[in-house]
Design a protein around this motif. Structure first.
Motif, PDB file in Angstrom:
ATOM      1  N   ASN B 122      65.775  28.384  33.741  1.00  0.00           N
ATOM      2  CA  ASN B 122      65.353  28.432  32.420  1.00  0.00           C
ATOM      3  C   ASN B 122      66.589  28.230  31.298  1.00  0.00           C
ATOM      4  OD1 ASN B 122      64.215  28.729  29.942  1.00  0.00           O
ATOM      5  ND2 ASN B 122      62.627  30.209  30.782  1.00  0.00           N
ATOM      6  N   PRO B 123      67.038  27.301  31.283  1.00  0.00           N
ATOM      7  CA  PRO B 123      68.416  26.796  30.348  1.00  0.00           C
ATOM      8  C   PRO B 123      68.390  27.467  28.943  1.00  0.00           C
ATOM      9  CG  PRO B 123      67.448  24.667  31.452  1.00  0.00           C
ATOM     10  CD  PRO B 123      66.506  25.672  31.596  1.00  0.00           C
ATOM     11  N   ARG B 124      67.209  27.341  28.418  1.00  0.00           N
ATOM     12  CA  ARG B 124      66.846  27.885  26.966  1.00  0.00           C
ATOM     13  C   ARG B 124      67.234  29.477  27.147  1.00  0.00           C
ATOM     14  NH1 ARG B 124      62.262  25.428  24.914  1.00  0.00           N
ATOM     15  NH2 ARG B 124      61.666  27.078  23.506  1.00  0.00           N
ATOM     16  N   LEU B 125      66.496  30.129  28.094  1.00  0.00           N
ATOM     17  CA  LEU B 125      66.673  31.411  28.131  1.00  0.00           C
ATOM     18  C   LEU B 125      68.050  31.789  28.687  1.00  0.00           C
ATOM     19  CD1 LEU B 125      65.274  34.012  27.705  1.00  0.00           C
ATOM     20  CD2 LEU B 125      64.232  33.972  30.015  1.00  0.00           C
ATOM     21  N   ALA B 126      68.445  31.079  29.450  1.00  0.00           N
ATOM     22  CA  ALA B 126      69.959  31.239  29.915  1.00  0.00           C
ATOM     23  C   ALA B 126      71.005  31.290  28.718  1.00  0.00           C
ATOM     24  CB  ALA B 126      70.192  30.234  30.897  1.00  0.00           C
ATOM     25  N   GLU B 127      70.752  30.524  27.871  1.00  0.00           N
ATOM     26  CA  GLU B 127      71.693  30.222  26.744  1.00  0.00           C
ATOM     27  C   GLU B 127      71.420  31.556  25.843  1.00  0.00           C
ATOM     28  OE1 GLU B 127      72.531  27.175  22.931  1.00  0.00           O
ATOM     29  OE2 GLU B 127      70.814  26.974  24.369  1.00  0.00           O
ATOM     30  N   ALA B 128      70.303  31.989  25.865  1.00  0.00           N
ATOM     31  CA  ALA B 128      70.282  33.087  24.957  1.00  0.00           C
ATOM     32  C   ALA B 128      70.716  34.290  25.438  1.00  0.00           C
ATOM     33  CB  ALA B 128      68.632  33.511  24.418  1.00  0.00           C
ATOM     34  N   VAL B 129      70.548  34.488  26.648  1.00  0.00           N
ATOM     35  CA  VAL B 129      71.089  35.788  27.590  1.00  0.00           C
ATOM     36  C   VAL B 129      72.502  35.800  27.461  1.00  0.00           C
ATOM     37  CG1 VAL B 129      71.011  37.130  29.664  1.00  0.00           C
ATOM     38  CG2 VAL B 129      68.792  35.850  28.627  1.00  0.00           C
ATOM     39  N   ASN B 130      73.097  34.664  27.562  1.00  0.00           N
ATOM     40  CA  ASN B 130      74.651  34.522  27.542  1.00  0.00           C
ATOM     41  C   ASN B 130      74.982  34.713  26.282  1.00  0.00           C
ATOM     42  OD1 ASN B 130      77.140  33.686  27.837  1.00  0.00           O
ATOM     43  ND2 ASN B 130      76.611  31.459  27.909  1.00  0.00           N
ATOM     44  N   ALA B 131      74.500  34.524  25.106  1.00  0.00           N
ATOM     45  CA  ALA B 131      75.017  34.709  23.800  1.00  0.00           C
ATOM     46  C   ALA B 131      74.859  36.371  23.776  1.00  0.00           C
ATOM     47  CB  ALA B 131      74.028  34.012  22.704  1.00  0.00           C
ATOM     48  N   ALA B 132      73.704  37.016  24.023  1.00  0.00           N
ATOM     49  CA  ALA B 132      73.502  38.411  24.005  1.00  0.00           C
ATOM     50  C   ALA B 132      74.652  39.256  24.703  1.00  0.00           C
ATOM     51  CB  ALA B 132      72.012  38.758  24.572  1.00  0.00           C
ATOM     52  N   LEU B 133      74.711  38.630  26.020  1.00  0.00           N
ATOM     53  CA  LEU B 133      75.847  39.249  26.794  1.00  0.00           C
ATOM     54  C   LEU B 133      77.041  39.126  26.000  1.00  0.00           C
ATOM     55  CD1 LEU B 133      74.644  39.024  30.346  1.00  0.00           C
ATOM     56  CD2 LEU B 133      75.673  41.005  29.585  1.00  0.00           C
ATOM     57  N   GLY B 134      77.183  37.873  25.547  1.00  0.00           N
ATOM     58  CA  GLY B 134      78.734  37.715  25.133  1.00  0.00           C
ATOM     59  C   GLY B 134      78.973  38.763  23.838  1.00  0.00           C
ATOM     60  N   LEU B 135      77.961  38.929  23.045  1.00  0.00           N
ATOM     61  CA  LEU B 135      78.395  40.038  21.963  1.00  0.00           C
ATOM     62  C   LEU B 135      78.837  41.460  22.608  1.00  0.00           C
ATOM     63  CD1 LEU B 135      75.079  39.588  19.602  1.00  0.00           C
ATOM     64  CD2 LEU B 135      77.487  38.669  19.600  1.00  0.00           C
ATOM     65  N   TRP B 136      78.122  41.759  23.771  1.00  0.00           N
ATOM     66  CA  TRP B 136      78.445  43.104  24.235  1.00  0.00           C
ATOM     67  C   TRP B 136      80.061  42.720  24.892  1.00  0.00           C
ATOM     68  CZ3 TRP B 136      76.903  47.581  23.304  1.00  0.00           C
ATOM     69  CH2 TRP B 136      75.327  47.583  23.087  1.00  0.00           C
ATOM     70  N   THR B 137      80.040  41.936  25.682  1.00  0.00           N
ATOM     71  CA  THR B 137      81.700  41.628  26.411  1.00  0.00           C
ATOM     72  C   THR B 137      82.842  41.432  25.519  1.00  0.00           C
ATOM     73  OG1 THR B 137      80.945  39.670  26.971  1.00  0.00           O
ATOM     74  CG2 THR B 137      80.714  41.087  28.749  1.00  0.00           C
ATOM     75  N   ALA B 138      82.471  40.664  24.419  1.00  0.00           N
ATOM     76  CA  ALA B 138      83.608  40.626  23.225  1.00  0.00           C
ATOM     77  C   ALA B 138      84.149  41.882  22.830  1.00  0.00           C
ATOM     78  CB  ALA B 138      83.085  39.524  22.361  1.00  0.00           C
ATOM     79  N   GLU B 139      82.933  42.834  22.647  1.00  0.00           N
ATOM     80  CA  GLU B 139      83.574  43.944  21.842  1.00  0.00           C
ATOM     81  C   GLU B 139      84.306  44.901  22.835  1.00  0.00           C
ATOM     82  OE1 GLU B 139      82.966  45.529  18.693  1.00  0.00           O
ATOM     83  OE2 GLU B 139      82.280  43.528  18.165  1.00  0.00           O
ATOM     84  N   ILE B 140      83.599  44.958  24.021  1.00  0.00           N
ATOM     85  CA  ILE B 140      84.491  45.679  25.162  1.00  0.00           C
ATOM     86  C   ILE B 140      85.855  45.218  25.448  1.00  0.00           C
ATOM     87  CG2 ILE B 140      84.249  46.502  27.592  1.00  0.00           C
ATOM     88  CD1 ILE B 140      81.137  46.143  27.430  1.00  0.00           C
ATOM     89  N   GLU B 141      85.824  43.851  25.603  1.00  0.00           N
ATOM     90  CA  GLU B 141      87.055  43.408  25.884  1.00  0.00           C
ATOM     91  C   GLU B 141      88.282  43.491  24.894  1.00  0.00           C
ATOM     92  OE1 GLU B 141      86.700  39.032  26.345  1.00  0.00           O
ATOM     93  OE2 GLU B 141      88.830  38.700  26.140  1.00  0.00           O
ATOM     94  N   GLN B 142      87.628  43.494  23.558  1.00  0.00           N
ATOM     95  CA  GLN B 142      88.631  43.725  22.625  1.00  0.00           C
ATOM     96  C   GLN B 142      89.452  45.245  22.726  1.00  0.00           C
ATOM     97  OE1 GLN B 142      86.779  42.795  19.051  1.00  0.00           O
ATOM     98  NE2 GLN B 142      88.558  43.125  17.817  1.00  0.00           N
ATOM     99  N   VAL B 143      88.463  46.173  23.001  1.00  0.00           N
ATOM    100  CA  VAL B 143      88.800  47.690  23.295  1.00  0.00           C
ATOM    101  C   VAL B 143      89.814  47.802  24.249  1.00  0.00           C
ATOM    102  CG1 VAL B 143      88.315  49.946  23.633  1.00  0.00           C
ATOM    103  CG2 VAL B 143      86.867  48.536  22.165  1.00  0.00           C
ATOM    104  N   LEU B 144      89.292  47.039  25.552  1.00  0.00           N
ATOM    105  CA  LEU B 144      90.263  47.193  26.703  1.00  0.00           C
ATOM    106  C   LEU B 144      91.694  46.460  26.560  1.00  0.00           C
ATOM    107  CD1 LEU B 144      87.689  46.175  29.360  1.00  0.00           C
ATOM    108  CD2 LEU B 144      88.929  48.458  29.228  1.00  0.00           C
TER     109      LEU B 144
END
Lengths: 219, 219
Positions: B122-144
């Motif tokens: 479900n490409p549309r949903l995949a894109e949205a979830v990817n963006a959502a997870l990206g928000l989280w991982t970007a923050e964590i990555e920065q701290v790490l």
DNA sequence: GTCTATAGCTGGATAGAC
DNA sequence: GTCTATCCAGCTATAGAC
């Protein structure tokens, strides 16, 4: 069209229907996720009649349960001897790499992840998936427990928990892959790095080993 | 029955329908998984009319996408300052524990996991979830990345990968929970133990530190 | 913006011929 | 054991009254 009804034992035009339905169910989940699964789609992939799912299994759910059960039993058995032969973290990491690559290739991880998601609010399926995952984690746990004996890590790491965390990590990353392939691969690499860390720590010299053990104790 | 049509600004009998639908979608996924989601079930939970989903969002999928987007943006923003204030692994572990407990309690992890599973094919949903997870991982990555500078671990651990592996671990364990609550909790504990290991290694004295760095280099 | 009603479809499941 | 035909529930989506 097909010579249905032929009952000579040597013919085997196709594997028996029951088996084809199990394979078809697996393949359908792998390709389209649980969301894309229905009696009709499975029957289509299996090249069988939709009604036969209910004749052979009673319900679509029951077919999924059977597909889950059969795959896990077969695959875990496939690795049992190799896992039993592992004697250090380095070898475990090597085997783990290969195991995961093989299972990924076959789609077993994807299917497990999808079934796990589908198990939310579906007790029958939840029980089956739990059993399947239990087969995997039991094997891994056994190896970890063996390797951790005498390691400075034995006070810190719980084999049962680590086995489940690793399984969950694989499953989570596989789901991730559909949304972000590169990210999932980076995550996979990080999981390996943690494995290397365990290995390195485990093989530390006696001095560093003692310093580490002291630090761990203090927590 | 209800005084619908009342348009005085002070009344607010209920939040506006659009928002109630977003909340209802979230709640429906949390309770029944993606498999249990439909325009009718969502509307039921939201206490709204089924047709309004199509009026406000165009399709059920689009509503799910919006629920995913809104939740992630809100929750990540909620932790941004605290994450920025973290200066060592010990504090990161503490914050991580609290963050995960809070998000779990709210059902955010479950919903993310379910959406991730539904994103398969479900490409549309995949894109949205990817963006959502990206928000989280970007923050964590920065701290790490910040914490790893100057650590003996910096040669071994990739911040981006580790951020994704940790996220995937949480997601996987949350799925696991539906099938095996105790097992998932043991896995969660193991994840924490690995965190402690990172912390301990990071805070090693100069001698053990050098021994470890040498071992890591050798691989 | 919100409601009712309904078209049109897909799904699980069963009956009954073969 | 397998196939056709069918019932009925539930789903997305739209039309149109209010």
């Amino acid at each position: 069209m097909l010579d249905r009804g032929d009952h000579r034992e040597g013919v085997r035009r196709l594997a028996d229907t029951r088996q084809r339905l199990v394979d078809g169910a697996f393949e359908t989940i792998r390709r389209h996720g649980v969301a894309g699964v229905s009696a009709r789609t499975i029957a289509g992939v299996a090249g069988a009649n939709q009604a036969l799912i209910f004749y052979h299994f009673g319900s679509v759910d029951a077919l999924l349960v059977e597909a889950c059960r059969a795959t896990a039993a077969q695959r875990v058995g496939h690795y049992r001897d190799e896992l039993a032969a592992v004697t250090d973290f380095s070898a475990l990491l090597d085997l783990g790499r290969r195991l995961h690559a093989e299972e990924r290739e076959l789609g077993n991880v994807t299917v497990l992840a999808q079934l796990l998601a589908g198990a939310q609010g579906n007790p029958r399926l939840a029980e089956a998936v739990n059993a399947a995952l239990g087969l995997w984690t039991a094997e891994i746990e056994q190896v970890l427990a063996r390797l951790l004996r005498g390691s400075p890590l034995s006070d810190l790491v719980d084999p049962a928990g680590l086995a489940r965390a690793v399984s969950a990590g694989f499953v989570g990353l596989e789901l991730y892959e559909a949304a972000d392939l590169e990210g999932a691969e980076a995550g996979m690499a990080a999981l390996e790095q943690l494995g290397v860390l365990l290995e390195v720590v485990d093989e530390l010299g006696p001095l560093a080993r003692r310093a580490l053990a002291a630090r761990i104790k203090r927590r």
